[in-house]
Every structure is written in C-alpha cells, then in structure tokens.
Write a protein that holds these residues in place. Structure first.
Motif, PDB file in Angstrom:
ATOM      1  N   GLY A  54       0.794  -1.215   0.000  1.00  0.00           N
ATOM      2  CA  GLY A  54       0.000   0.000   0.000  1.00  0.00           C
ATOM      3  C   GLY A  54       0.829   1.269   0.000  1.00  0.00           C
ATOM      4  O   GLY A  54       0.319   2.342  -0.314  1.00  0.00           O
ATOM      5  N   SER A  55       2.106   1.156   0.351  1.00  0.00           N
ATOM      6  CA  SER A  55       3.020   2.305   0.298  1.00  0.00           C
ATOM      7  C   SER A  55       3.601   2.443  -1.109  1.00  0.00           C
ATOM      8  O   SER A  55       3.520   1.520  -1.916  1.00  0.00           O
ATOM      9  N   LYS A  56       4.191   3.590  -1.378  1.00  0.00           N
ATOM     10  CA  LYS A  56       4.861   3.793  -2.653  1.00  0.00           C
ATOM     11  C   LYS A  56       6.284   3.235  -2.592  1.00  0.00           C
ATOM     12  O   LYS A  56       6.966   3.350  -1.572  1.00  0.00           O
ATOM     13  N   PHE A  57       6.710   2.667  -3.695  1.00  0.00           N
ATOM     14  CA  PHE A  57       8.052   2.114  -3.796  1.00  0.00           C
ATOM     15  C   PHE A  57       9.037   3.249  -4.020  1.00  0.00           C
ATOM     16  O   PHE A  57       8.878   4.067  -4.921  1.00  0.00           O
ATOM     17  N   SER A  58      10.066   3.301  -3.194  1.00  0.00           N
ATOM     18  CA  SER A  58      11.037   4.384  -3.278  1.00  0.00           C
ATOM     19  C   SER A  58      11.868   4.275  -4.556  1.00  0.00           C
ATOM     20  O   SER A  58      12.355   3.186  -4.891  1.00  0.00           O
ATOM     21  N   PRO A  59      12.045   5.374  -5.285  1.00  0.00           N
ATOM     22  CA  PRO A  59      12.822   5.311  -6.526  1.00  0.00           C
ATOM     23  C   PRO A  59      14.279   4.991  -6.257  1.00  0.00           C
ATOM     24  O   PRO A  59      14.839   5.356  -5.227  1.00  0.00           O
ATOM     25  N   PHE A  60      14.899   4.273  -7.189  1.00  0.00           N
ATOM     26  CA  PHE A  60      16.340   4.042  -7.107  1.00  0.00           C
ATOM     27  C   PHE A  60      16.942   4.124  -8.495  1.00  0.00           C
ATOM     28  O   PHE A  60      16.267   3.898  -9.498  1.00  0.00           O
ATOM     29  N   THR A  61      18.209   4.479  -8.534  1.00  0.00           N
ATOM     30  CA  THR A  61      19.010   4.399  -9.748  1.00  0.00           C
ATOM     31  C   THR A  61      20.256   3.607  -9.395  1.00  0.00           C
ATOM     32  O   THR A  61      21.060   4.043  -8.573  1.00  0.00           O
ATOM     33  N   LEU A  62      20.382   2.417  -9.986  1.00  0.00           N
ATOM     34  CA  LEU A  62      21.501   1.521  -9.711  1.00  0.00           C
ATOM     35  C   LEU A  62      22.150   1.105 -11.020  1.00  0.00           C
ATOM     36  O   LEU A  62      21.517   1.176 -12.085  1.00  0.00           O
ATOM     37  N   ASP A  63      23.381   0.670 -10.944  1.00  0.00           N
ATOM     38  CA  ASP A  63      24.114   0.289 -12.154  1.00  0.00           C
ATOM     39  C   ASP A  63      23.804  -1.137 -12.575  1.00  0.00           C
ATOM     40  O   ASP A  63      23.758  -2.053 -11.753  1.00  0.00           O
ATOM     41  N   ARG A  64      23.615  -1.294 -13.893  1.00  0.00           N
ATOM     42  CA  ARG A  64      23.542  -2.630 -14.473  1.00  0.00           C
ATOM     43  C   ARG A  64      24.936  -3.249 -14.457  1.00  0.00           C
ATOM     44  O   ARG A  64      25.917  -2.614 -14.087  1.00  0.00           O
ATOM     45  N   CYS A  65      25.011  -4.498 -14.918  1.00  0.00           N
ATOM     46  CA  CYS A  65      26.288  -5.199 -14.952  1.00  0.00           C
ATOM     47  C   CYS A  65      27.321  -4.471 -15.809  1.00  0.00           C
ATOM     48  O   CYS A  65      28.524  -4.544 -15.539  1.00  0.00           O
ATOM     49  N   ASP A  66      26.868  -3.783 -16.860  1.00  0.00           N
ATOM     50  CA  ASP A  66      27.803  -3.091 -17.756  1.00  0.00           C
ATOM     51  C   ASP A  66      28.130  -1.681 -17.290  1.00  0.00           C
ATOM     52  O   ASP A  66      28.837  -0.938 -17.968  1.00  0.00           O
ATOM     53  N   GLY A  67      27.625  -1.305 -16.112  1.00  0.00           N
ATOM     54  CA  GLY A  67      27.930   0.010 -15.554  1.00  0.00           C
ATOM     55  C   GLY A  67      26.959   1.105 -15.948  1.00  0.00           C
ATOM     56  O   GLY A  67      27.036   2.211 -15.413  1.00  0.00           O
ATOM     57  N   SER A  68      26.036   0.827 -16.860  1.00  0.00           N
ATOM     58  CA  SER A  68      25.046   1.837 -17.232  1.00  0.00           C
ATOM     59  C   SER A  68      23.977   1.927 -16.156  1.00  0.00           C
ATOM     60  O   SER A  68      23.698   0.961 -15.441  1.00  0.00           O
ATOM     61  N   ALA A  69      23.385   3.104 -16.033  1.00  0.00           N
ATOM     62  CA  ALA A  69      22.423   3.354 -14.970  1.00  0.00           C
ATOM     63  C   ALA A  69      21.049   2.804 -15.313  1.00  0.00           C
ATOM     64  O   ALA A  69      20.584   2.921 -16.456  1.00  0.00           O
ATOM     65  N   TYR A  70      20.416   2.198 -14.331  1.00  0.00           N
ATOM     66  CA  TYR A  70      19.033   1.740 -14.453  1.00  0.00           C
ATOM     67  C   TYR A  70      18.202   2.549 -13.466  1.00  0.00           C
ATOM     68  O   TYR A  70      18.405   2.481 -12.258  1.00  0.00           O
ATOM     69  N   GLU A  71      17.272   3.322 -14.003  1.00  0.00           N
ATOM     70  CA  GLU A  71      16.393   4.160 -13.184  1.00  0.00           C
ATOM     71  C   GLU A  71      15.045   3.470 -13.068  1.00  0.00           C
ATOM     72  O   GLU A  71      14.347   3.277 -14.071  1.00  0.00           O
ATOM     73  N   PHE A  72      14.643   3.101 -11.856  1.00  0.00           N
ATOM     74  CA  PHE A  72      13.434   2.307 -11.681  1.00  0.00           C
ATOM     75  C   PHE A  72      12.221   2.958 -12.332  1.00  0.00           C
ATOM     76  O   PHE A  72      11.440   2.288 -12.998  1.00  0.00           O
ATOM     77  N   TYR A  73      12.039   4.250 -12.140  1.00  0.00           N
ATOM     78  CA  TYR A  73      10.887   4.944 -12.709  1.00  0.00           C
ATOM     79  C   TYR A  73      11.191   5.591 -14.057  1.00  0.00           C
ATOM     80  O   TYR A  73      10.427   6.434 -14.534  1.00  0.00           O
TER      81      TYR A  73
END
Length: 203
Positions: A54-73
C-alpha cells in the motif's frame, strides 16, 4: 507450498542461510518522505514512500552489470508501459536466491512478457558476502540466462525491503508505484509471485 529463504544479520556481520517461515513484516511503518503532492499518470511518485503493501516504492538508480544506470521509474526502462514490476532482491551466497534465479526466466520474465510485466533483479552481495562487482553481476545473468535487467546494489539501498535480511525478497509494484505484494523466500515455481500476479492482472 514450501517456502525457503536465507537470513542474514547484516548489521552485525553474521550471515547464514536457512529454510523456514517468512519473518513478520515488522517494518511496515517505515516512511521515507511525504510531500503530499498528487501525481499525474506515469509520473514517479514523490510521496507516501514506505516498505509495506500500500506504500509507494522508493525510486532508485543503480548500475547494471555493464555500468550503465538503471532508473526504476525511468521511461526508457519501461515504467510507463508496465502493468506491474516485479523487484527481486538476491545475494550470491543464498541458496534459495539461486533456485529462484534458475526458474525466473521461464516462470516469470517470459511467462508474463505479453502482459507487460517488468522484472528487475537487484544483487546485494556476491558469493563471498562482498559487494557485487560487474563480473559477478554478469556471471549471474549468464549462468541463469536472464534477459531482465540485473542491477548491483552494493550499498543496499533496497535493504528496507528485506527485514532481518530475509532473502530472496520480492515485491510487486503497480503502474502507480504502489507496492501491492511482498514475499520473502523461494516458493516452488515462483508460485507465490505468479499466483499473485494472476490475481492482480485479472482485476
């Protein structure tokens, strides 16, 4: 339905892996921030963040295996097109996490691809309990034939979603960023996740 999970007391450096019942969801009151602003469609939420259903999922930006950024939203990551997103949190030393990874591609990623269900995996540690690096991350992808995004979480930003270090941990997040389901441990053929997805998709 048999549940198997790993437990790790990360705060004191004691790690282990065992089967058993899932822990109580005693962190449901965690609130990260709340701006009170109402959000338009397909916008990342800015309020109501927490770890409970019921809560909102907190946004994250984490690196993929190749070092590129993955932004959840991120729009480029398919957030705007996804009906639901499954977030799985795993570690290389965790046997149940490995069992989950072995069936994830067939039972989850491919099985729900035509229903616009995203799957993203965050790995928090390697097999030696160290922070994951690019080599470990890519090996996780290659070993289990994963086509969904796999990201590295060396500082454990996702830590609020596995209370008492219960792994694997999984969440289902809807198209508005709301956490609709949480699960700890591995269930045969990912039955806990797939049964819940089927119900949510039928709503």
């Amino acid at each position: 339905m048999r549940l198997v999970l790993c437990l790790t007391a990360l705060s004191v450096g004691l790690l282990g892996c065992d089967g058993g019942d899932p822990p109580a969801d005693d962190d449901a009151s965690i609130v990260l921030q709340d701006s009170g602003a109402e959000q338009p469609a397909c916008a990342a939420p800015t309020s109501g963040f927490g770890s409970s259903e019921g809560s909102k999922f907190s946004p994250f930006t984490l690196d993929r295996c190749d070092g590129s950024a993955y932004e959840f939203y991120g729009e480029a990551e398919g957030y705007c097109d996804a009906s639901f997103t499954v977030v799985s949190i795993a570690a290389g030393w965790c046997g149940p996490c490995i069992r989950e990874a072995q069936v994830m591609e067939a039972q989850l990623t491919q099985a729900y691809a035509d229903q616009n269900v995203r799957v993203v995996v965050a790995v928090i540690q390697d097999e030696d309990y160290a922070a994951p690096d690019a080599a470990f991350c890519q090996n996780w992808v290659d070993t289990y034939g994963l086509t969904n995004p796999v990201v590295m979480d060396p500082t454990q930003e996702t830590g609020i979603y596995f209370p008492a270090g219960s792994l694997p941990a999984a969440l289902i997040v809807d198209s508005e960023g709301t956490i609709r389901y949480r699960e700890y441990g591995y269930t045969e053929a990912l039955a806990g996740l797939t049964n819940t997805l089927d119900m949510l998709l039928a709503e």
